[in-house]
Design a protein around this motif. Sequence first.
Motif, short mmCIF file in Angstrom:
data_model
loop_
_atom_site.label_atom_id
_atom_site.label_comp_id
_atom_site.label_asym_id
_atom_site.label_seq_id
_atom_site.Cartn_x
_atom_site.Cartn_y
_atom_site.Cartn_z
N TYR A 1 0.83 -1.20 0.00
CA TYR A 1 0.00 0.00 0.00
C TYR A 1 0.87 1.26 0.00
CZ TYR A 1 -3.39 3.57 0.94
OH TYR A 1 -4.15 4.72 0.82
N CYS A 2 1.76 1.38 0.97
CA CYS A 2 2.60 2.58 1.07
C CYS A 2 3.51 2.73 -0.14
CB CYS A 2 3.43 2.56 2.35
SG CYS A 2 2.45 2.71 3.86
N GLU A 3 4.05 1.62 -0.59
CA GLU A 3 4.92 1.65 -1.77
C GLU A 3 4.16 2.21 -2.97
OE1 GLU A 3 6.44 -1.74 -4.73
OE2 GLU A 3 7.00 -2.10 -2.64
N THR A 4 2.95 1.73 -3.19
CA THR A 4 2.15 2.18 -4.33
C THR A 4 1.75 3.64 -4.20
OG1 THR A 4 1.30 -0.06 -4.65
CG2 THR A 4 0.02 1.74 -5.63
N ALA A 5 1.21 4.02 -3.04
CA ALA A 5 0.76 5.39 -2.83
C ALA A 5 1.91 6.38 -3.04
CB ALA A 5 0.18 5.55 -1.43
N HIS A 6 3.06 6.07 -2.49
CA HIS A 6 4.17 7.03 -2.56
C HIS A 6 4.87 7.01 -3.91
CE1 HIS A 6 3.55 8.66 1.37
NE2 HIS A 6 3.21 7.43 1.73
N GLN A 7 4.70 5.94 -4.69
CA GLN A 7 5.17 5.98 -6.08
C GLN A 7 4.41 7.06 -6.84
OE1 GLN A 7 5.59 2.29 -8.38
NE2 GLN A 7 5.47 1.19 -6.44
N VAL A 8 3.11 7.14 -6.59
CA VAL A 8 2.28 8.13 -7.27
C VAL A 8 2.71 9.54 -6.88
CG1 VAL A 8 -0.07 9.05 -7.53
CG2 VAL A 8 0.32 6.56 -7.55
N PHE A 9 2.87 9.77 -5.57
CA PHE A 9 3.28 11.11 -5.12
C PHE A 9 4.66 11.46 -5.65
CE2 PHE A 9 0.32 10.10 -1.48
CZ PHE A 9 -0.69 10.95 -1.91
N CYS A 10 5.58 10.51 -5.59
CA CYS A 10 6.96 10.76 -6.02
C CYS A 10 7.01 11.03 -7.52
CB CYS A 10 7.82 9.55 -5.65
SG CYS A 10 9.59 9.86 -5.73
N GLU B 1 11.69 2.47 -10.00
CA GLU B 1 11.96 1.04 -10.12
C GLU B 1 13.14 0.62 -9.24
OE1 GLU B 1 13.55 -2.02 -13.54
OE2 GLU B 1 12.21 -0.41 -14.17
N ALA B 2 14.19 1.43 -9.21
CA ALA B 2 15.36 1.13 -8.36
C ALA B 2 14.97 1.16 -6.89
CB ALA B 2 16.50 2.11 -8.65
N LEU B 3 14.17 2.14 -6.50
CA LEU B 3 13.74 2.24 -5.10
C LEU B 3 12.92 1.02 -4.69
CD1 LEU B 3 12.73 6.00 -5.15
CD2 LEU B 3 14.67 5.02 -3.88
N VAL B 4 12.04 0.57 -5.58
CA VAL B 4 11.20 -0.59 -5.29
C VAL B 4 12.02 -1.87 -5.26
CG1 VAL B 4 9.33 -2.05 -6.21
CG2 VAL B 4 9.07 0.45 -6.17
N ASN B 5 12.87 -2.06 -6.25
CA ASN B 5 13.58 -3.33 -6.38
C ASN B 5 14.85 -3.44 -5.55
OD1 ASN B 5 11.68 -4.31 -8.22
ND2 ASN B 5 12.72 -3.32 -9.92
N ASN B 6 15.53 -2.31 -5.35
CA ASN B 6 16.82 -2.34 -4.65
C ASN B 6 16.83 -1.53 -3.36
OD1 ASN B 6 17.86 -3.78 -6.90
ND2 ASN B 6 18.16 -1.86 -7.98
#
Length: 190
Positions: free
Chosen positions: A83-92, A103-108
Amino acid sequence: MKTISTVINDPVTTPELQNTFETIKQELGAPFVPNFFQVWGNASKALQGIVPAMKHILGSGELDRKLKEMIMIAVSSFKQCNYCETAHQVFCSSMGAIPEQIEALVNNHSLRESDNPKDKAAIDFAVKLAKDPNSSNDEDFSSLKAVGYTESQILEIIAMSGMAVFYSHLASATKINIDKGFTEALANNV
């Protein structure tokens, strides 16, 4: 399987709660009240403790909001909080982060070597603290100062790391459903 976020009804919206929801939308720059806050609206006293962290740590301070959003993504991904990962991807993304950075933040749980080294140092430190808050040391502070962070900014990085762990805990424990607005925004950015 029913989860907390699917069995809790929408909160009874009192004038006080409506004011809180308006504050949330304003602070996040969101067109809707995210499900995270809707669920916690059923525990108004808890929500009153949750919102100030977002308002004062994420929404203000010396550090750039985009950097704070990147920290949220990296820590949320490390903590496996979808949830937080998805929401903050949108804001970022709305603040100018490019898909390769996200992608780097999510994967690494970090930025790429080719990205801003100052941002990378802050994110790496925040993730290190999310893994083990007792791991901070004098070398971390010296390294962060060497790339240009002040003492107060380093403390903001620590606070942001703690907030990301805290929010990830709350969202994961309640299995918050990802908002349609977030999934649509991500689909449109791809």
